[in-house]
Design an enzyme around this catalytic site. Structure first.
Site, PDB file in Angstrom:
ATOM      1  N   CYS A 129       0.698  -1.102  -0.561  1.00 22.77           N
ATOM      2  CA  CYS A 129      -0.146   0.396  -0.080  1.00 22.77           C
ATOM      3  C   CYS A 129       0.707   1.306   0.014  1.00 22.77           C
ATOM      4  CB  CYS A 129      -1.439   0.385   1.303  1.00 22.77           C
ATOM      5  SG  CYS A 129      -1.747  -1.460   1.518  1.00 22.77           S
ATOM      6  N   HIS A 130       1.798   1.895   0.796  1.00 25.74           N
ATOM      7  CA  HIS A 130       1.869   2.458   1.185  1.00 25.74           C
ATOM      8  C   HIS A 130       4.454   2.159   1.283  1.00 25.74           C
ATOM      9  CE1 HIS A 130      -1.409   3.200   2.480  1.00 25.74           C
ATOM     10  NE2 HIS A 130      -1.118   4.295   1.747  1.00 25.74           N
TER      11      HIS A 130
END
Lengths: 438, 188
Positions: free
Chosen positions: B152-153
């Site tokens: 995701c990040h």
């Protein structure tokens, strides 16, 4: 709430007179949207977008209420019930595509509406409260859109809900408790889906209420206009009806044409394909992204990758994303320039377009994987976003040499056609201030 | 309309500017506020986890089939749990790092059970925003530190499940568990 030269409603029938002394609804409409509402005569097509946003909300409410008759807010069948709407419900496919595409269009229209306000200085006195109410509507829209997206219960729904609700867990001490309270559990589950459905149904009506306040706050000073110069007399205005009702209906026709093209030919062009995979709590999609209209804020959230000043990176990201919106609430007091319209602000105009480019760049970064060079670009673009409002705008307001303003709206319109106003007409009317409603 | 009753006026104030009626106003307001709070609390509290969600679930996990270097993913309380048998190289890599230099300082020994250092059991929930990191299944990207990688990040965890790079603040959480036999554990 109108200028002193506004025409007054005169009932023409016995029934009209009967109603006028009991429930003067026609009088309200006449004064707000009819011939009794004088409006600056130089409004361009960017001024259609407020009405378009209102229509977009009505489309969302109507299609949404209808979809709610077939949708089931239960994790076991939510995804299937959406597919059931698509395949089995009469015209369900069209209603759902109108609702999904409609959300994107609602945001597109509102973004144009916001940037129009930024360009022509519509947030400046005496319209600050109008601007603040607009931002409240924008915040409510984001919450509504997010919860609506979760209802589909696809992979992006589930993981979007996971990521966004986890933002609250960044709050020190009480974060975890808030997170659990919002979800009604420890991860998004049936309780979460149910409450999101309930709130997703409620919030549009709250938005509708704030829009009434927004329009009310608009009608006290009246519309701003592309010159940003105040209305000085009757020669500067035309009655709302038929001039702007006609112009708005034309804009609406164009809007609905483009909307129909997307609904019927490109219904999934603005969405994420991963949301056609049912939610799976044990597998994160390789790339989680929100819908396009939230990407700039998502890029700001991702911009903080290291702890700094004893505050964890996660909390920085959440604070930054929140402040990116809250900052706009302070704009009327950050931009102290007395000139509203960027047509007469040569330096601010350049930076307005830099801001537009920066927001688009943030949107691009928000949609990319967390890899270089996009992380660095996203950080720089986020830094610019904050610098624009906190440093550049206040400085420009102080040092910019603005262009000479026209004496009146009428003069600027006539100048376009090489004419000068008849002597003594501009500003000759006594009262320039809007009067309260009778 | 002649009346003997004297309504209190502004000039009926006592020397310190208070009226008897002020007390009644304040008492009424306070009573209403307490009543409102008493009604609001159930409305807020209904959103907290219900009894069925809170009912603790515990699971038994058989580790016998997990080969060195392999991991399995099992659901527990609606969240994934990663159970991994570390290879000697992975254990060595984890122990080589000075724990004090880490964002969330913990040694491999602190994150495993004594005598069972090769079994790394963590929640498969990124401490950033709750995504499931990659790396537990065959062929998934495991990041620069050879543990888990959150898509995701971009948070990266090492072979002990400790945060090494990216936005996540904490190491992957180690759930409460106990060995029931050398190859089976009870989680929860």
């Amino acid at each position: 709430m109108s200028f002193p030269w506004a025409k007054h409603y005169e009932p023409t029938t016995d029934f009209g007179r009967y109603m006028d002394s009991r429930l003067p609804l026609p009088r309200l409409v006449y004064g707000a949207l009819g011939a009794g509402y004088p409006t600056p005569k130089n409004l361009n097509y960017f001024y259609n977008f407020g009405v378009l946003a209102g229509v977009a909300l009505v489309i969302q409410i109507i299609t949404g209420v209808v979809l709610g008759m077939h949708y089931a807010a239960n994790t076991g069948i939510a995804f299937d019930s959406v597919e059931f709407i698509m395949r089995d419900v009469n015209n369900g496919w069209m209603l759902r595509y109108m609702h999904a595409v409609g959300a994107s269009f609602f945001f597109a229209v509102v973004y144009v509406h916001i940037f129009r306000g930024l360009y022509y200085g519509s947030y400046k006195p005496p319209r600050e409260v109008l601007w603040l109410l607009g931002l409240v509507i924008f915040l409510l829209m984001m919450a509504t859109a997010f919860m609506g997206y979760v209802l589909v219960w696809g992979q992006m729904s589930f993981w979007g809900a996971t990521v966004i609700t986890n933002l609250f867990s960044a709050v020190p001490i009480v974060g975890e408790a808030i997170h659990t309270w919002l979800l009604g559990g420890f991860s998004p589950d049936n309780a979460t889906l149910n409450r999101f459905f309930s709130l997703h149904y409620l919030l549009p009506f709250i938005i509708f209420g704030v829009i009434i306040l927004h329009v009310w706050a608009l009608h006290i000073p009246g519309s701003n206009n592309p010159t940003g110069v105040d209305v000085k007399g009757p020669q500067d205005t035309v009655p709302f009806h038929p001039y702007y009702t006609a112009k708005d209906f034309f804009g609406l026709g164009v809007y609905l044409t483009i909307f129909a093209i997307f609904v019927f030919f490109l219904p999934n062009a603005l969405g994420e394909v991963d949301n056609y995979i049912p939610a799976n709590p044990l597998s994160t999609p390789p790339h989680i992204v929100p819908e396009w209209y939230l990407l700039p804020f998502y890029a700001i959230l991702k911009a903080f990758t290291t702890n700094f000043l004893f505050i964890p990176a996660k909390l920085w990201g959440v604070l930054a994303m929140l402040s990116a919106i809250l900052l706009l609430f302070f704009l009327p007091w950050l931009d102290t320039s007395p000139v509203r319209s960027n047509s007469y602000r040569p330096l601010n105009r350049i930076f307005f377009w830099v801001l537009v480019a920066d927001c688009i760049l943030l949107g691009v970064c928000g949609g990319k994987l967390a890899e270089e060079p996009w992380v660095r670009i996203g950080q720089l673009a986020s830094a610019y976003y904050f610098a624009h409002f906190l440093i550049i705008i206040p400085l420009i307001a102080r040092f910019e040499k603005t262009l000479p303003l026209p004496n009146s709206i009428s003069e600027s319109v006539l100048a376009k056609y090489g004419r000068t106003p008849p002597p003594g007409s501009a500003g000759s009317f006594g009262g320039t201030m809007p009067q309260p409603a009778e | 309309m002649a009346s003997e009753t004297q309504l209190p006026h502004g000039d009926d104030l006592t020397i310190d500017g208070e009226r008897r009626r002020d007390f009644i106003y304040v008492a009424t307001g306070a009573f209403a506020a307490v009543g409102a709070a008493a009604v609001v609390w159930p409305l807020i509290n209904q959103m907290n986890p219900s009894a069925d969600v809170l009912a603790l679930a515990s699971i038994d996990l058989d580790l016998a089939a997990i080969q060195p270097g392999q991991a399995i993913v099992v659901p527990w309380r609606g969240k994934p749990v990663f159970a991994r048998q570390l290879t000697p190289a992975e254990i060595a890599a984890a122990n080589k790092v000075d724990a004090k230099t880490l964002r969330d300082p913990e040694t491999l020994a602190q994150r495993t059970k004594p005598g069972n250092e090769k079994w790394l059991i963590t929640l498969g929930v990124c401490t950033h925003l709750g995504c499931v990191p990659l790396g537990a299944r065959e062929g998934e990207k495991r990041g620069d530190f050879g543990g888990y990688f959150c898509p995701c990040h971009g948070s990266q965890y090492d072979t002990a499940g400790r945060i090494r790079a990216g936005p996540a603040p904490k190491n992957l959480e180690v759930p409460q568990y106990a060995f029931k036999s050398p190859t089976s554990v009870a989680i929860g």
